[in-house]
Scaffold this active site. Structure first.
Site, mmCIF file in Angstrom:
data_model
loop_
_atom_site.group_PDB
_atom_site.id
_atom_site.type_symbol
_atom_site.label_atom_id
_atom_site.label_comp_id
_atom_site.label_asym_id
_atom_site.label_seq_id
_atom_site.Cartn_x
_atom_site.Cartn_y
_atom_site.Cartn_z
ATOM 1 N N CYS A 31 -33.305 52.293 -102.903
ATOM 2 C CA CYS A 31 -32.309 51.211 -103.007
ATOM 3 C C CYS A 31 -32.989 49.842 -103.107
ATOM 4 O O CYS A 31 -33.631 49.381 -102.152
ATOM 5 C CB CYS A 31 -31.383 51.273 -101.789
ATOM 6 S SG CYS A 31 -30.329 49.832 -101.571
ATOM 7 N N CYS A 34 -31.750 47.132 -100.613
ATOM 8 C CA CYS A 34 -32.252 47.426 -99.260
ATOM 9 C C CYS A 34 -33.621 46.785 -99.054
ATOM 10 O O CYS A 34 -33.912 46.208 -97.996
ATOM 11 C CB CYS A 34 -32.346 48.934 -99.034
ATOM 12 S SG CYS A 34 -30.788 49.827 -99.182
#
Length: 328
Positions: A31, A34
């Site tokens: 991700c 993230c």
């Protein structure tokens, strides 16, 4: 280390019990957002982490899928802030300003109430009448209030959902201790005799460790003064409330006997331990209050708290990352 990497469900459950505030960063290695917010999250953790007060964690959803399912995490990153073991705030996406604002506010509240004890919840904080066993949390918020049923209740007093209200019982503050003294009672009493039959459906599948029963009958009274519960029969996973005659013909999963010494003098709460192995995968409970601790024909209950582990609410579905365009 400021941020705790969660390696098991048991480790996370233990942290929820040990720390007043727990911030969980649900992330994935694949991700992009993230990774982008990670430095800001680490900085916040370095600034605010305090032992047993504020704990910052990271949970890899690919490695801890059970935790992601349990809290309905379907997009990365998702930040969940837990207060006293219960979900308080959720932030979806890489929004450092929003996350910082929420955590700073809760950290400030925690600092102002460091000396607060059990049963003395601060404003806006869910009241709880007893100590929560290590490794478990208050999961009363999993009760489905729309499905509650309570047989043989005095309809002039509160509705069943009041039993699971997050507020401190008014009688602990010396208000409305008896039916005659209160025009807005926040407790329930039995009607024609001392028995009550309570059906409690849950919004998810639970593991139930114990129950906390709070009862505050007036200290002085006559034969009509309601009693505290004594004998309780506990049933699980019924589709509806049991009738009194029906319950007599069905063996309960557990019979509970509350002794006089089990009631906490400060909070008027008794903790009822359940045989944990028998209360896995619980979707509903029926509590049959069989009798009370005296000779009255009335029985009173002010609050009930459910202690244990919350399970899966819904399918995890497809994990998505927030902030990236398709194809990136």
């Amino acid at each position: 280390m400021s941020v705790v990497e969660i390696s098991s469900k048991e480790q996370f459950t233990s942290l929820l019990s040990a720390s007043r505030l727990v911030v969980a960063d649900f992330y994935a290695d694949w991700c992009g957002p993230c990774k982008a917010i990670a430095p800001a999250y680490n900085s916040l953790a370095t600034q605010l982490s305090r032992p047993n007060q504020i704990t910052f964690t990271k949970i890899n959803v690919d490695h801890q899928q059970d935790l992601a399912k349990a809290y309905g995490v379907t997009a990365m990153p998702t930040f969940i802030v837990f207060k006293n073991g219960r979900v308080n705030q959720t932030v979806k996406g890489a929004n450092p300003a929003q996350l910082n604002s929420i955590v700073q506010k809760l950290a400030s509240e925690a600092s102002q109430s460091d000396d607060a004890g059990a049963g003395e919840g601060s404003s806006g904080e869910a009241w709880i009448g007893g100590t929560v066993a290590k490794g478990y949390s208050d999961i009363t918020d999993q009760v489905d209030p729309k499905g509650l049923e309570l047989l043989n209740r005095d309809t002039e007093l509160a509705a069943p959902r009041t039993l699971f209200d997050t507020s401190k019982p008014s009688s602990l503050a010396g208000k409305g201790k008896s039916k005659a003294e209160s025009s807005s009672a926040d407790w329930v009493e039995s009607d024609t005799d001392e028995q009550l039959m309570l059906y409690i459906p849950f919004q998810s599948t639970l593991k139930v460790h114990s129950l906390q029963i709070t009862s505050l009958p007036p200290a002085d009274g006559d034969d009509e003064t309601p009693m505290r519960p004594r004998s309780i029969h506990v049933y699980k996973n019924t589709a509806h409330v049991l009738g009194f005659d029906e319950a007599d013909g069905i063996p309960p999963v557990q019979k509970v006997e509350i002794q006089a010494g089990d009631w906490d003098e400060k909070t008027a709460t008794a903790t009822v331990g359940l045989r944990f192995v028998n209360f896995q995968n619980v979707t509903s409970l029926v509590l049959f209050f069989v009798d009370g601790d005296g000779d009255s024909e009335k029985l009173r209950v002010d609050r009930i708290r459910v202690i244990g582990e919350a399970g899966e609410k819904r399918s995890m579905g497809k994990l998505e990352k927030i902030g990236d365009e398709p194809g990136e």
